[in-house]
Design an enzyme around this catalytic site. Structure first.
Site, PDB file in Angstrom:
ATOM      1  CB  ALA A 144      -9.394 -52.226 -31.372  1.00 30.18           C
ATOM      2  CB  SER A 145      -6.820 -49.949 -35.847  1.00 25.50           C
ATOM      3  OG  SER A 145      -5.505 -49.411 -36.191  1.00 25.50           O
TER       4      SER A 145
ATOM      5  CG  MET B 278      -3.935 -60.628 -44.183  1.00 23.14           C
ATOM      6  SD  MET B 278      -3.880 -62.205 -45.179  1.00 23.14           S
ATOM      7  CE  MET B 278      -5.036 -61.580 -46.583  1.00 23.14           C
ATOM      8  CB  SER B 279      -0.076 -55.482 -44.778  1.00 20.13           C
ATOM      9  OG  SER B 279       0.920 -55.942 -44.145  1.00 20.13           O
ATOM     10  N   GLY B 280       1.702 -57.445 -46.566  1.00 21.74           N
ATOM     11  CA  GLY B 280       3.008 -57.838 -47.263  1.00 21.74           C
ATOM     12  C   GLY B 280       4.168 -57.696 -46.513  1.00 21.74           C
ATOM     13  CG  HIS B 281       4.830 -55.521 -42.460  1.00 19.70           C
ATOM     14  ND1 HIS B 281       6.158 -54.830 -42.422  1.00 19.70           N
ATOM     15  CD2 HIS B 281       3.807 -54.700 -42.247  1.00 19.70           C
ATOM     16  CE1 HIS B 281       5.592 -53.599 -42.410  1.00 19.70           C
ATOM     17  NE2 HIS B 281       4.363 -53.429 -42.511  1.00 19.70           N
TER      18      HIS B 281
ATOM     19  CG  ASP C  11       9.451 -48.259 -44.831  1.00 18.99           C
ATOM     20  OD1 ASP C  11       8.254 -48.953 -45.465  1.00 18.99           O
ATOM     21  OD2 ASP C  11       9.529 -48.421 -43.918  1.00 18.99           O
TER      22      ASP C  11
ATOM     23  NE  ARG D 265       3.844 -44.149 -39.798  1.00 20.22           N
ATOM     24  CZ  ARG D 265       3.022 -45.143 -39.893  1.00 20.22           C
ATOM     25  NH1 ARG D 265       2.015 -45.309 -40.169  1.00 20.22           N
ATOM     26  NH2 ARG D 265       3.930 -46.317 -40.062  1.00 20.22           N
TER      27      ARG D 265
ATOM     28  CE  LYS E 271       7.828 -48.562 -40.280  1.00 18.12           C
ATOM     29  NZ  LYS E 271       7.872 -49.180 -41.513  1.00 18.12           N
TER      30      LYS E 271
ATOM     31  CG  ASP F 282       6.158 -50.398 -47.795  1.00 20.82           C
ATOM     32  OD1 ASP F 282       7.439 -50.656 -47.845  1.00 20.82           O
ATOM     33  OD2 ASP F 282       5.510 -49.882 -46.843  1.00 20.82           O
TER      34      ASP F 282
ATOM     35  CE1 TYR G 160       1.711 -53.097 -33.422  1.00 14.12           C
ATOM     36  CE2 TYR G 160       0.840 -51.964 -35.172  1.00 14.12           C
ATOM     37  CZ  TYR G 160       0.820 -52.902 -34.424  1.00 14.12           C
ATOM     38  OH  TYR G 160      -0.440 -53.589 -34.040  1.00 14.12           O
TER      39      TYR G 160
ATOM     40  CG  ASP H 128       8.226 -51.842 -43.798  1.00 13.93           C
ATOM     41  OD1 ASP H 128       7.461 -51.533 -44.719  1.00 13.93           O
ATOM     42  OD2 ASP H 128       8.404 -51.460 -42.612  1.00 13.93           O
ATOM     43  NE  ARG H 129       2.526 -51.872 -45.699  1.00 15.48           N
ATOM     44  CZ  ARG H 129       2.111 -51.512 -46.675  1.00 15.48           C
ATOM     45  NH1 ARG H 129       1.160 -52.311 -47.098  1.00 15.48           N
ATOM     46  NH2 ARG H 129       1.446 -50.312 -46.615  1.00 15.48           N
TER      47      ARG H 129
ATOM     48  CE  LYS I  33      -4.978 -57.232 -40.243  1.00 16.87           C
ATOM     49  NZ  LYS I  33      -4.516 -55.870 -40.922  1.00 16.87           N
TER      50      LYS I  33
ATOM     51  CB  SER J 264       5.659 -46.445 -43.533  1.00 15.66           C
ATOM     52  OG  SER J 264       5.568 -47.777 -43.902  1.00 15.66           O
ATOM     53  CG  HIS J 265       1.873 -47.473 -46.131  1.00 16.02           C
ATOM     54  ND1 HIS J 265       2.512 -48.076 -44.982  1.00 16.02           N
ATOM     55  CD2 HIS J 265       0.761 -47.221 -45.709  1.00 16.02           C
ATOM     56  CE1 HIS J 265       1.685 -48.259 -44.034  1.00 16.02           C
ATOM     57  NE2 HIS J 265       0.376 -47.747 -44.696  1.00 16.02           N
TER      58      HIS J 265
ATOM     59  CG  HIS K 128       6.078 -53.515 -37.989  1.00 21.35           C
ATOM     60  ND1 HIS K 128       7.537 -53.216 -37.453  1.00 21.35           N
ATOM     61  CD2 HIS K 128       5.596 -52.298 -38.060  1.00 21.35           C
ATOM     62  CE1 HIS K 128       7.835 -52.028 -37.256  1.00 21.35           C
ATOM     63  NE2 HIS K 128       6.211 -51.619 -37.364  1.00 21.35           N
TER      64      HIS K 128
HETATM   65 ZN   LIG Z   1       6.715 -49.591 -44.861  1.00 23.08          ZN
END
Ligand SMILES: [Zn+2]
Length: 459
Positions: free
Chosen positions: A427-428, A324-327, A242, A12, A112, A240, A9, A244-245, A284, A102-103, A306
């Site tokens: 898989a992540s 779930m993560s808040g995005h 930056d 980083r 991004k 978070d 995405y 976005d969450r 999820k 980000s976090h 995202h």
């Molecule tokens: Zn973020």
């Protein structure tokens, strides 16, 4: 070259070790080339509060300057402001790079990227990576053309206008910016709207001296919870690094991303009736979320990430997407990207006509299922996708004693639907781990589903 920095995405890595002048200016050169090929002349660049963000800005500028791409300097901003900039008629560019870790821990940073009005991700990032080797040694002698932009003020003005209904909001709220960049956006808006608030760690500080800027971890919400208790504050928002969450807290509850989706979906359904909202969740999310959203309109289950969700939201012209993560991505009344400041203000709207207790009971009165949190199983990077393929094959012909499988959803890993629950293994995309999550009507079934699926993984 460090291949691992080119992720699904975003890009980083660790400053200097992964992201040095040579790599960063080549990345910018590659992006500049893409822009030129599409007759685009300009790009916006913003950055978060990390100590090396400005240095990265300079290196990006040098690479872009070779192609004569004009740069709009957005300054230090929350990530969603870099997305907002691509919709701004005065800037008139559909391209932006947000320099942000980000976090992640403070030594990390990254990019991004939005090009031609769309997230630049997946295959695009891989193709960019593949092109770098052919660039040779770049001559970074061109002076970049940089124009400062007041986009942050435009964003603050936009939100102030958009949320006029929050003038004289009836509750005092608490916010935790975690020394990230959220405060640059949310605090002026709260002040403009005369909302009574108390804030924690609002000053951007790339050293993150107070806590890690990741509100999806319970331990990072402790100071906000304590503040709410001490001052008898009933509503809290955490962001978070930056912005976005988002995390929403009220007196007796911390809302997960899928719970927020239910609350927002109900509001949207009421507002747009008789039209019916389409709500997108990731693999999820709880089955309860999908069932509740189906009652209001229709729900769509899609891949985690995202960039994936932003693209799907536009494709379906859906109202909302949630992770779930808040995005949280609002296409209803907004532009369809993940903006925690915007989502936080939409969360406050929930409390305009309902008491804190009523909002809490909307969630607490939902069917209460047993679930596991997201759990990670370390694996090898080069094997992770094959392991999922093998698992799917095994699930297509499960052992005799295996619980009855109603459906196998394979849009992102495999979500196995059982009679009284489900299990997910994926898989992540960003780390060498398998991610699992389970949900069922009883603890007993939860354990049964979990041990059956994990058993198959080990065989
Ligand atoms: Zn973020």
């Amino acid at each position: 070259m460090k291949e691992h920095i080119f992720r699904e995405y975003d890009i980083r890595g660790i400053f200097q070790e992964d992201l040095n002048q040579e790599i960063v200016s080549k990345i910018a050169y590659g992006i500049g080339k893409l822009l030129k090929d599409h007759d685009e002349q300009s790009i916006c660049i913003g950055y978060d509060a990390r100590v090396h963000s400005l240095q990265l800005f300079e290196w990006l500028s040098l690479g872009l300057a070779i192609h004569g791409i004009k740069i709009y300097d957005l300054g230090m901003i929350p990530t969603p402001v870099a997305y907002f900039a691509t919709f701004d008629s005065a800037l008139a560019t559909r391209n932006s790079i947000m320099i942000t870790g980000s976090h992640n821990p403070k030594e990390y940073n990254g990019f991004k990227i939005t090009l031609f009005g769309k997230p630049f991700y997946g295959q695009d990032i891989q193709a960019l990576k593949d092109s770098l080797a052919s660039f040779g040694d770049l001559s970074l002698s061109q002076t970049p053309t940089i124009q400062k932009s007041a986009i942050l003020q435009s964003y603050i003005d936009f939100l102030t206008q958009h949320f006029q209904s929050l003038q004289n909001f009836p509750h005092k709220i608490a916010i935790d910016c975690g020394n990230g960049v959220a405060g640059l956006g949310i605090i002026p808006v709260l002040k403009n709207l005369n909302i009574d608030f108390v804030s924690l760690y609002e000053t951007p500080d790339g050293e993150f001296p107070n806590h890690h800027p990741d509100p999806s971890e319970e331990k990072n919400l402790l100071s906000l919870k304590n503040l709410m208790k001490e001052q008898d504050i009933t509503i809290g928002l955490a962001f978070d690094g930056d912005a976005d969450r988002i995390a929403l807290l009220s007196t007796n509850h911390s809302y997960k991303g899928d719970e927020l989706a239910i609350l927002f979906a109900r509001e949207i359904a009421r507002e747009i009736a008789p039209a019916k909202p389409i709500i997108i969740g990731e693999v999820k999310c709880s089955q309860v979320m999908y069932e509740e959203c189906d009652k209001l309109g229709s729900s769509v289950m899609y891949k985690t990430g995202h960039s994936n969700l932003k693209v799907k939201l536009k494709e379906l012209n859906a109202s909302l997407a949630a992770e779930m993560s808040g995005h949280i991505f609002f296409n209803d009344r907004y532009f369809g990207y993940d903006d925690a400041i915007y989502a936080g203000l939409r969360a406050l709207e929930l409390f305009l006509h309902k008491s804190v207790k009523e909002v809490e009971s909307e969630i607490l009165s939902l069917p209460q299922l047993c679930s596991t949190p997201e759990e990670k199983i370390p694996t090898q990077e080069e094997r992770k996708f094959q392991i999922i393929q093998d698992l799917i094959t095994k699930l297509q012909n499960p052992p005799k004693e295996f619980p009855k499988i109603l459906d196998l959803i394979t849009i992102d890993g495999v979500r196995v639907i059982f009679e009284e629950g489900w299990g997910l293994v994926r898989a992540s995309n960003t780390t060498p781990v398998l991610v699992t999550r389970f949900e069922a009507k009883s603890q007993e079934k939860l354990q049964e589903y979990k041990s059956c699926i994990l058993g198959l993984l080990q065989n």
